[in-house]
Design an enzyme around this catalytic site. Structure first.
Site, PDB file in Angstrom:
ATOM      1  N   CYS A 296      29.723  37.549  38.203  1.00 40.10           N
ATOM      2  CA  CYS A 296      30.740  36.636  37.735  1.00 40.10           C
ATOM      3  C   CYS A 296      30.303  35.937  36.450  1.00 40.10           C
ATOM      4  CB  CYS A 296      30.894  35.633  38.873  1.00 40.10           C
ATOM      5  SG  CYS A 296      31.867  34.269  38.484  1.00 40.10           S
ATOM      6  N   ARG A 395      44.714  39.463  38.321  1.00 39.24           N
ATOM      7  CA  ARG A 395      43.579  38.647  38.787  1.00 39.24           C
ATOM      8  C   ARG A 395      42.816  38.059  37.597  1.00 39.24           C
ATOM      9  NH1 ARG A 395      40.043  37.613  43.468  1.00 39.24           N
ATOM     10  NH2 ARG A 395      37.989  37.168  42.639  1.00 39.24           N
TER      11      ARG A 395
HETATM   12  P1  XMP Z   1      28.464  38.657  45.155  1.00 33.44           P
HETATM   13  O1  XMP Z   1      27.546  37.554  44.725  1.00 33.44           O
HETATM   14  O2  XMP Z   1      28.343  38.950  46.609  1.00 33.44           O
HETATM   15  O3  XMP Z   1      29.939  38.076  44.914  1.00 33.44           O
HETATM   16  O4  XMP Z   1      28.296  39.882  44.310  1.00 33.44           O
HETATM   17  C1  XMP Z   1      31.105  38.817  45.164  1.00 33.44           C
HETATM   18  C2  XMP Z   1      32.335  37.942  44.917  1.00 33.44           C
HETATM   19  O5  XMP Z   1      32.472  37.656  43.518  1.00 33.44           O
HETATM   20  C3  XMP Z   1      33.868  37.443  43.219  1.00 33.44           C
HETATM   21  N1  XMP Z   1      34.210  38.264  42.061  1.00 33.44           N
HETATM   22  C4  XMP Z   1      34.272  37.807  40.811  1.00 33.44           C
HETATM   23  N2  XMP Z   1      34.156  36.551  40.333  1.00 33.44           N
HETATM   24  N3  XMP Z   1      34.509  37.407  38.132  1.00 33.44           N
HETATM   25  C5  XMP Z   1      34.320  36.357  38.981  1.00 33.44           C
HETATM   26  O6  XMP Z   1      34.304  35.192  38.539  1.00 33.44           O
HETATM   27  C6  XMP Z   1      34.629  38.685  38.556  1.00 33.44           C
HETATM   28  O7  XMP Z   1      34.787  39.609  37.762  1.00 33.44           O
HETATM   29  C7  XMP Z   1      34.518  38.892  39.951  1.00 33.44           C
HETATM   30  N4  XMP Z   1      34.644  40.000  40.723  1.00 33.44           N
HETATM   31  C8  XMP Z   1      34.441  39.580  42.000  1.00 33.44           C
HETATM   32  C9  XMP Z   1      34.662  37.813  44.451  1.00 33.44           C
HETATM   33  O8  XMP Z   1      35.023  36.628  45.099  1.00 33.44           O
HETATM   34  C10 XMP Z   1      33.644  38.621  45.259  1.00 33.44           C
HETATM   35  O9  XMP Z   1      33.908  38.634  46.651  1.00 33.44           O
END
Ligand code: XMP
Length: 472
Positions: A296, A395
């Protein structure tokens, strides 16, 4: 209650800012019960949920998650038809795990024996290049033999999944088998199932008796939600910041028109949760955390964030104050089992992970070899790569936002979903043991935090020796 637990309750503390305060344990960690609800009325034995991301949860990973007692949420970066087909395919999959282990007819007997020992099996099917089964090699006949496996093959007993679990168990009992190769309708090998998995596995099941699966939807795609709700066990709203007038109004309408519960998210604040709880008639769950995900870049790009631990405490208090019983999924930034238990102590019912499951054999990316190391590809749904796919438009996409809010890259390969779930289950039980909680409800009550500085964290982590235990 939950917000006051965190030191400096208005500071956005994250997992590595705090440690869990040890408490008195009444029994051994192995007896800790991790069962919970992923959404209202939907129990799971293992409090782990895989993220709806296109490098994480597709069919194979969702099947593996449910078989291990957790649950996967199918991503939505595809057409509605493809997502429905993927959910249906999970539902049609056998409830037990298949191990794809086989040996070629010309392989030496020693190779088959080594494979049996490594996989702890007493027999392995001998499979030709086209997938047809030649025979079986048993440990008893292989142990004193030499030469090729085909020379000591015995006649195979196989079963198609359509035979049904009861009949397969009966067949294995009659033939005295502890493992049986399964075949598809054309007689091609699809993997082996052990008697143990058939009789003692504890998969997560939906009300239909099939493997449990969730499906991600845009709040603005009611038609897709309606179609998915005919097959999936629950829907998960998939927006980065759900405390938005348009999102709330759309979901308030959606919950009235779909056949299954809807998990709302992502929310990050007390106020955001109150808005959702008061405006939406029936919330099946809340997905919580903004900007903690490993891929993120929202926090960096926008400066806005509700880190998962802090956000969970915020939302848990909103749920408590509302008097409702709404399961909370803490989402993003969970690297280790202890992070999951910190989330429970802050009021979560389960945790959602992207990175940890992107590392699994069953995630969509192939295993990538770089020298002697193995990796998998993982990207944020707001990354340039994911935004190029047109279905992520609402999104983080170009239509909604002008900047990428995610990154893409490689993560170390870590083995099967079973390996990863076992690691997390063992680690979560140990962490619960340290805080003296025998189940998640007790973690809500007993889990306490203490602030740790980054210097302190370097002492809590392995230090002062040459090692790579600090993380992969
Ligand atoms: P982890 O830390 O487990 O987190 O890899 C997965 C969660 O991250 C969110 N997610 C995103 N958040 N930009 C963001 O700000 C993105 O591109 C993105 N893609 C996923 C989502 O909640 C996921 O479950």
């Amino acid at each position: 209650m939950f917000r006051d637990k965190l030191p400096l309750s208005n500071a956005s503390l994250t997992f590595r800012d705090v440690v869990l305060v040890p408490g008195r344990a009444v029994d051994e960690p192995a007896k800790v019960d991790l069962s919970t609800f992923v959404a209202r009325g939907i129990p799971i034995r293992v409090p782990l949920v895989s993220s709806p991301m296109d490098t994480v949860t597709e069919r194979d990973l969702a099947v593996a998650m449910a078989r291990e007692g957790g649950v996967g949420v199918i991503h939505r970066n595809m057409t509605a038809e493809s997502e429905v087909a993927m959910v249906r395919s999970v539902k049609e999959s056998p409830r037990y795990s298949l191990q794809y282990i086989k040996v070629a007819p010309e392989a030496p007997v020693g190779e088959a024996l080594a494979m049996m020992t490594a996989a702890n099996l007493d027999s392995i099917p001998i499979v030709a290049d086209d997938g047809s089964i030649f025979g079986i090699i048993n440990r008893s006949s292989a142990i004193s033999a030499s030469g090729r496996v085909i020379d000591v093959a015995s006649k195979p007993v196989v079963a198609p999944p359509s035979l049904g679990e009861e009949a397969i168990i009966k067949l294995m009992r009659e033939k005295g088998l502890d493992v049986i190769p399964m075949v598809d309708s054309e007689g091609h090998y699809i993997g082996s199932v052990t008697y143990y998995d058939l009789t003692r596995g504890h998969p997560s099941l939906g009300k239909d008796g099939n493997l449990l699966v969730g499906a991600a939807v845009s709040p603005f795609d009611l038609e897709r939600a309606k179609k998915l709700s005919k097959h999936a066990d629950f829907l998960v709203i998939d927006v980065a910041h759900a405390d938005n007038e348009n999102v709330i109004s759309a979901v308030a309408r959606m919950v009235k028109e779909v056949d299954v519960g809807v998990v709302f998210g992502n929310v990050g604040t007390y106020k955001g949760a109150v808005d959702a709880i008061t405006r939406i008639d029936y919330l099946a769950g809340l997905r919580v955390g903004i900007a903690s995900g490993s891929i993120c870049s929202t926090g960096v790009v926008t400066g806005a964030a509700a880190p998962t631990l802090w956000a969970t405490a915020q939302v848990a208090d909103a749920v408590l104050d509302s008097g409702a019983s709404i399961p909370i999924i803490a989402d993003g930034g969970i690297r280790e089992p202890g992070d999951a238990v910190k989330a429970f102590a802050a009021g979560a019912w389960s945790v959602m992970m992207g990175r940890a499951f992107a590392q699994a054999l069953e995630s969509p990316s192939p295993v990538i070899r770089v020298g002697s190391h193995k990796y998998k590809y993982y990207r944020g749904m707001g990354s340039e790569g994911a935004r190029e796919a047109r279905f992520s438009l609402d999104r983080y996409g170009l239509k909604a936002k002008n900047v990428a809010e995610g990154v893409e890259g490689l993560v170390p390969y870590r083995g099967t979903v079973r390996d990863i779930v076992n690691y997390f289950v063992g680690g979560m039980q140990a962490a619960m043991g340290y805080i003296g909680a025998m189940n998640i409800r007790e973690a809500w009550e007993k889990g306490a935090f203490s602030l740790v500085t980054s210097l302190g964290w370097s002492e809590v982590a392995p230090h002062d020796l040459f090692t790579d235990v600090e993380g992969d």
